[in-house]
Design a protein around this motif. Structure first.
Motif, PDB file in Angstrom:
ATOM      1  N   ALA A  93       0.830  -1.200   0.000  1.00 55.42           N
ATOM      2  CA  ALA A  93       0.000   0.000   0.000  1.00 55.42           C
ATOM      3  C   ALA A  93       0.866   1.253   0.000  1.00 55.42           C
ATOM      4  O   ALA A  93       0.614   2.208  -0.737  1.00 55.42           O
ATOM      5  N   VAL A  94       1.919   1.237   0.823  1.00 59.94           N
ATOM      6  CA  VAL A  94       2.850   2.377   0.890  1.00 59.94           C
ATOM      7  C   VAL A  94       3.571   2.541  -0.439  1.00 59.94           C
ATOM      8  O   VAL A  94       3.694   3.651  -0.966  1.00 59.94           O
ATOM      9  N   SER A  95       4.040   1.419  -0.991  1.00 57.91           N
ATOM     10  CA  SER A  95       4.786   1.458  -2.247  1.00 57.91           C
ATOM     11  C   SER A  95       3.942   2.018  -3.386  1.00 57.91           C
ATOM     12  O   SER A  95       4.398   2.861  -4.162  1.00 57.91           O
ATOM     13  N   TYR A  96       2.693   1.557  -3.478  1.00 62.88           N
ATOM     14  CA  TYR A  96       1.829   2.010  -4.565  1.00 62.88           C
ATOM     15  C   TYR A  96       1.482   3.486  -4.419  1.00 62.88           C
ATOM     16  O   TYR A  96       1.438   4.220  -5.403  1.00 62.88           O
ATOM     17  N   SER A  97       1.218   3.925  -3.201  1.00 65.66           N
ATOM     18  CA  SER A  97       0.863   5.331  -2.986  1.00 65.66           C
ATOM     19  C   SER A  97       2.037   6.254  -3.298  1.00 65.66           C
ATOM     20  O   SER A  97       1.834   7.420  -3.647  1.00 65.66           O
TER      21      SER A  97
ATOM     22  N   ASP B 285      -5.157  10.409  -0.645  1.00 66.70           N
ATOM     23  CA  ASP B 285      -6.259   9.618  -1.221  1.00 66.70           C
ATOM     24  C   ASP B 285      -5.782   8.246  -1.678  1.00 66.70           C
ATOM     25  O   ASP B 285      -6.465   7.231  -1.464  1.00 66.70           O
ATOM     26  N   THR B 286      -4.625   8.213  -2.327  1.00 66.38           N
ATOM     27  CA  THR B 286      -4.098   6.938  -2.827  1.00 66.38           C
ATOM     28  C   THR B 286      -3.754   5.996  -1.684  1.00 66.38           C
ATOM     29  O   THR B 286      -4.050   4.796  -1.742  1.00 66.38           O
ATOM     30  N   PHE B 287      -3.149   6.530  -0.633  1.00 63.82           N
ATOM     31  CA  PHE B 287      -2.761   5.703   0.513  1.00 63.82           C
ATOM     32  C   PHE B 287      -4.008   5.138   1.206  1.00 63.82           C
ATOM     33  O   PHE B 287      -4.054   3.942   1.540  1.00 63.82           O
TER      34      PHE B 287
ATOM     35  N   ILE C  73      11.273  19.738  -0.044  1.00 63.02           N
ATOM     36  CA  ILE C  73      10.922  20.062   1.342  1.00 63.02           C
ATOM     37  C   ILE C  73       9.437  19.791   1.594  1.00 63.02           C
ATOM     38  O   ILE C  73       9.062  19.191   2.608  1.00 63.02           O
ATOM     39  N   ILE C  74       8.581  20.220   0.662  1.00 62.43           N
ATOM     40  CA  ILE C  74       7.136  19.993   0.803  1.00 62.43           C
ATOM     41  C   ILE C  74       6.836  18.500   0.859  1.00 62.43           C
ATOM     42  O   ILE C  74       6.120  18.018   1.748  1.00 62.43           O
ATOM     43  N   CYS C  75       7.370  17.741  -0.088  1.00 62.61           N
ATOM     44  CA  CYS C  75       7.100  16.293  -0.148  1.00 62.61           C
ATOM     45  C   CYS C  75       7.658  15.574   1.074  1.00 62.61           C
ATOM     46  O   CYS C  75       7.039  14.625   1.573  1.00 62.61           O
ATOM     47  N   LEU C  76       8.812  16.017   1.557  1.00 65.23           N
ATOM     48  CA  LEU C  76       9.415  15.395   2.738  1.00 65.23           C
ATOM     49  C   LEU C  76       8.496  15.543   3.948  1.00 65.23           C
ATOM     50  O   LEU C  76       8.289  14.579   4.703  1.00 65.23           O
ATOM     51  N   LEU C  77       7.915  16.713   4.130  1.00 63.45           N
ATOM     52  CA  LEU C  77       7.022  16.945   5.261  1.00 63.45           C
ATOM     53  C   LEU C  77       5.688  16.216   5.079  1.00 63.45           C
ATOM     54  O   LEU C  77       5.082  15.761   6.056  1.00 63.45           O
ATOM     55  N   ILE C  78       5.233  16.092   3.835  1.00 61.87           N
ATOM     56  CA  ILE C  78       4.009  15.323   3.569  1.00 61.87           C
ATOM     57  C   ILE C  78       4.214  13.855   3.913  1.00 61.87           C
ATOM     58  O   ILE C  78       3.393  13.225   4.590  1.00 61.87           O
ATOM     59  N   VAL C  79       5.329  13.304   3.441  1.00 57.43           N
ATOM     60  CA  VAL C  79       5.643  11.899   3.720  1.00 57.43           C
ATOM     61  C   VAL C  79       5.798  11.676   5.224  1.00 57.43           C
ATOM     62  O   VAL C  79       5.324  10.678   5.771  1.00 57.43           O
ATOM     63  N   ASN C  80       6.457  12.606   5.892  1.00 54.71           N
ATOM     64  CA  ASN C  80       6.639  12.503   7.335  1.00 54.71           C
ATOM     65  C   ASN C  80       5.292  12.472   8.054  1.00 54.71           C
ATOM     66  O   ASN C  80       5.098  11.708   9.006  1.00 54.71           O
TER      67      ASN C  80
END
Length: 317
Positions: free
Chosen positions: A81-85, A256-258, A145-152
């Motif tokens: 699920a993590v990989s696909y998202s 949404d994907t996750f 930076i944006i994506c890093l904080l989203i993933v976190n």
């Protein structure tokens, strides 16, 4: 009841197709003296040759042993699920950069450079200096930076679930409950996406200001296909706000994907779980119990079971 897990032996194989592996598994079980007519469950990882719906090992074995229910490893389901998202390009690029940074500093000499905070330009090794410079450019970027904080943010909910699913004594019911709890928390974030992302964006601005980085919308054209084309799809064309752009282009699709992946990958086991819960809970719908009784009729006293079901539920089995 005590469940025991025992290792038999490693079995060499040259045929890695679903049919070839299924044949080897059944032949090996027979050679170990195991009566396969009592085979009631299968558990593998999620690669196609094992879990394939039509030609995977589990499907082929169920053709001969229909009661050998396939249950996917819950921790690996979460990993999928993590990989696909993370297939969203900007998120994938961010994680790829993190992986490269990790690989770059895996060497002791480079770790020392990092610890001593030596500038990139002080490296005498031209190749190392070039790699470090490229990584620096990738990291000192607003999108990163944006994506890093989203993933976190999202991983802060996924990581506890992952650790729980890897416990030795966890059962399928608890795994489903934990996954549903995580989905509810993520759905709550999704319902409040604007305020949740505002906090993320403010933190990103703080970090960017410290590093003298400007967070802005990348150059976008009307015929663009390799980058999210939010503005030209008239979603935030009027505001042209970086915060709105990153929320709609990165945060919401990733979330949404996750959520969708967690729901689709875990819900497939829920019906099986409800059927078995009917054995110990009077709150479950009788249809679950009847379905379970019909499925495992061969393991039960058919005559007495049919009489009991007929007198209790008025059902013919």
């Amino acid at each position: 009841m005590i469940i025991k897990e025992e290792f038999f032996q490693f079995v060499p194989t040259t045929d890695t197709t679903g049919k070839g592996l299924a044949d080897i598994i059944i032949q090996s079980l027979h050679s170990f003296g195991i009566e396969t007519k009592y085979l009631r469950g299968q558990g593998y990882d999620g690669c196609a040759s094992m879990s394939g719906q039509f030609n995977g090992v589990q499907a082929i074995i169920r053709q001969s042993y229909p009661l050998a229910t396939y249950v996917h490893c819950a921790a690996y389901v979460l990993n999928l699920a993590v990989s696909y998202s993370c297939s969203i390009q900007e998120i994938r690029n961010c994680l790829g950069t993190i992986s490269k940074v990790r690989d770059f500093f895996i060497y002791p000499k480079r770790k020392n450079v990092l610890k001593n905070e030596i500038e990139v330009k002080n490296w005498n090794d031209t190749e190392t200096s070039s790699q470090a410079s490229n990584l620096r450019i990738s990291i000192l970027n607003g999108d990163f930076i944006i994506c890093l904080l989203i993933v976190n943010k999202v991983f802060s909910y996924g990581l506890p679930l992952s650790k729980q699913l890897q416990r030795i004594n966890i059962d399928l019911g608890e795994a489903m409950d934990l996954a549903e709890d995580t989905m509810k928390e993520l759905q709550s974030i999704r319902s409040n996406a604007e305020s949740e992302f505002h906090t993320i964006f403010e933190n990103a601005l703080t970090s960017a200001n410290k590093l003298d980085i400007n967070i802005s919308i990348s150059r976008i054209t009307g015929r663009q296909t390799k980058r999210v084309n939010i503005i030209y799809n008239n979603i935030i064309k009027e505001t042209n706000s970086p915060e709105s752009y990153f929320r709609v282009a990165f945060f919401i699709p990733y979330l949404d994907t996750f959520i969708d992946q967690l729901n689709s990958r875990f819900v497939s086991q829920k019906m099986l779980l409800l059927d078995f819960k009917s054995l110990i809970s009077t709150d479950e719908n009788e249809a679950h119990f009847l379905r379970l009784a019909q499925k495992y009729m061969v393991d039960l006293n058919a005559k007495n079971l049919c009489y009991w079901l007929s007198s209790s539920y008025g059902k013919d089995v």
